[in-house]
Design an enzyme around this catalytic site. Structure first.
Site, PDB file in Angstrom:
ATOM      1  CE  LYS A   3      -4.244  -2.372   2.165  1.00 57.04           C
ATOM      2  NZ  LYS A   3      -4.383  -2.807   3.867  1.00 57.04           N
ATOM      3  CD  GLN A  45      -3.105  -4.132   7.335  1.00 60.17           C
ATOM      4  OE1 GLN A  45      -3.255  -3.494   6.144  1.00 60.17           O
ATOM      5  NE2 GLN A  45      -3.829  -4.978   6.193  1.00 60.17           N
ATOM      6  CG  ASP A  96      -9.487   0.387   5.401  1.00 61.26           C
ATOM      7  OD1 ASP A  96      -9.171  -0.499   3.991  1.00 61.26           O
ATOM      8  OD2 ASP A  96      -9.163  -0.581   6.027  1.00 61.26           O
TER       9      ASP A  96
END
Ligand code: NAP
Length: 299
Positions: A53, A97, A120
């Protein structure tokens, strides 16, 4: 003849659009998009995802910041970091994460990210906007957003008259995917582990989306001839044919036999997977445009 979707190619075209929107935001508004990725602990799979990412964010031309915190980080320390990133004007997107180490509660952390920086798409405000059909105001969770890019490529923006079945009802994927299909006018069934006669339900689908986490569960006789089959599952299984102890990734659909029936199918790997990172970049550039008061690009 079945069409096999090349997820890498579609993801690459999304990334090209992100790069061009990044350049124009910088040249027209003097704003560089910024993405902060936070990882806690030593899980090797999570580290691999986070590196991918951060690397992609750099490639897109973003300010890419990675915070790597030790396993023993406390809830308060992590919350304080999210607070600092929320307040940092150079950061437009924050990704923590998951999963977090067991001693940390992920939900309060996710809900403490400002909704406009929640790239997200997991904050209740963003989930609620998707649930109420407000797709312009919030940020859509990356994997369902990516799966919808495929659906739009194949069927266009308006799914009127089409039956869609999503197998799986998780907050991460199944629920937002069903909401996105519904917002596009499909007639949607959300199936799950308590659904009776799942194969019969699936055979009704013009668009069948499998997000279960069970290797090759969907068989050819579950698929309506000519249907679009989007396979979200990622399952690692033994692959003795590749050598002793070797493994491979397979989806939730038995690819070979389903490909003989479906009109369009996504492979695993190389289907939905590459879209998730691409849509994270897309959400970041959308968030940066909104913050700068500019119309965000569409993906
Ligand atoms: N490509 C990507 O980037 C990406 C991103 C996210 C997830 N995934 C993959 O997608 C899969 C699903 O992820 P998730 O996070 O949504 O998983 P999850 O939270 O474990 O949800 C799985 C869903 O499948 C349902 N289910 C389980 N067994 C079933 C059965 N026998 N028949 C019908 N439904 C069944 C469950 O039903 P109940 O609710 O009734 O338990 C649940 O709703 C996983 O393989 C995951 O790795 C891929």
């Amino acid at each position: 003849m079945t069409t096999v979707i090349d997820g890498k190619a579609v993801a690459a075209s999304v990334i090209e659009s992100v790069k061009s929107a990044t350049r124009s935001l910088e040249s027209d508004a003097g704003v560089r998009a910024g993405l902060a990725v936070v990882i806690v602990g030593d899980d090797p799979a999570s580290h691999a995802y986070v590196s991918a990412k951060s690397k992609m964010a750099k490639e897109c031309g973003f300010l890419s910041v990675q915070h790597t915190l030790p396993e023993e980080t406390t809830q308060e320390e992590l919350a304080a970091l999210v607070g600092r990133l929320n307040a940092d004007p150079s950061i437009h997107g924050i990704l923590v994460q998951l999963p977090l180490p067991k001693h940390l509660m992920s939900e309060p952390i996710i809900q403490s990210i400002l909704p406009e920086k929640d790239v997200d798409g997991l904050h209740v405000v963003n989930a609620g906007k998707v649930a109420t059909g407000d797709l312009e105001g919030g940020l859509v969770s990356c994997t369902p957003a990516g799966a919808m890019v495929f659906v739009r490529h194949i069927h266009g923006d308006d799914l009127s008259g089409l039956n869609a079945v999503v197998i799986g009802r998780s907050n991460l994927f199944g629920k937002p995917m069903s909401a996105l299909l519904l917002a596009a006018n499909a007639t949607v069934t959300t199936a799950h582990s308590r659904t009776r006669d799942l194969p019969a339900v699936c055979r009704n689908a013009d668009i069948l989306v499998a997000a279960v986490g069970r290797a090759e569960m969907v068989k050819a006789d579950w698929v309506k001839p000519g249907a679009t089959l989007i396979d979200v599952g990622i399952n690692r299984v033994p692959a003795p044919e590749r050598g002793e102890g070797k493994t491979k990734l397979v989806g939730d659909a038995a690819f070979k036999e389903c490909a003989e029936v479906a009109g369009v199918i996504t492979p695993v790997p190389g289907g939905v997977g590459p879209m998730t990172i691409a849509m994270l970049m897309a959400n970041t550039i959308i968030a940066a445009h909104r913050k700068a008061g500019r119309q965000p690009p569409k993906f």
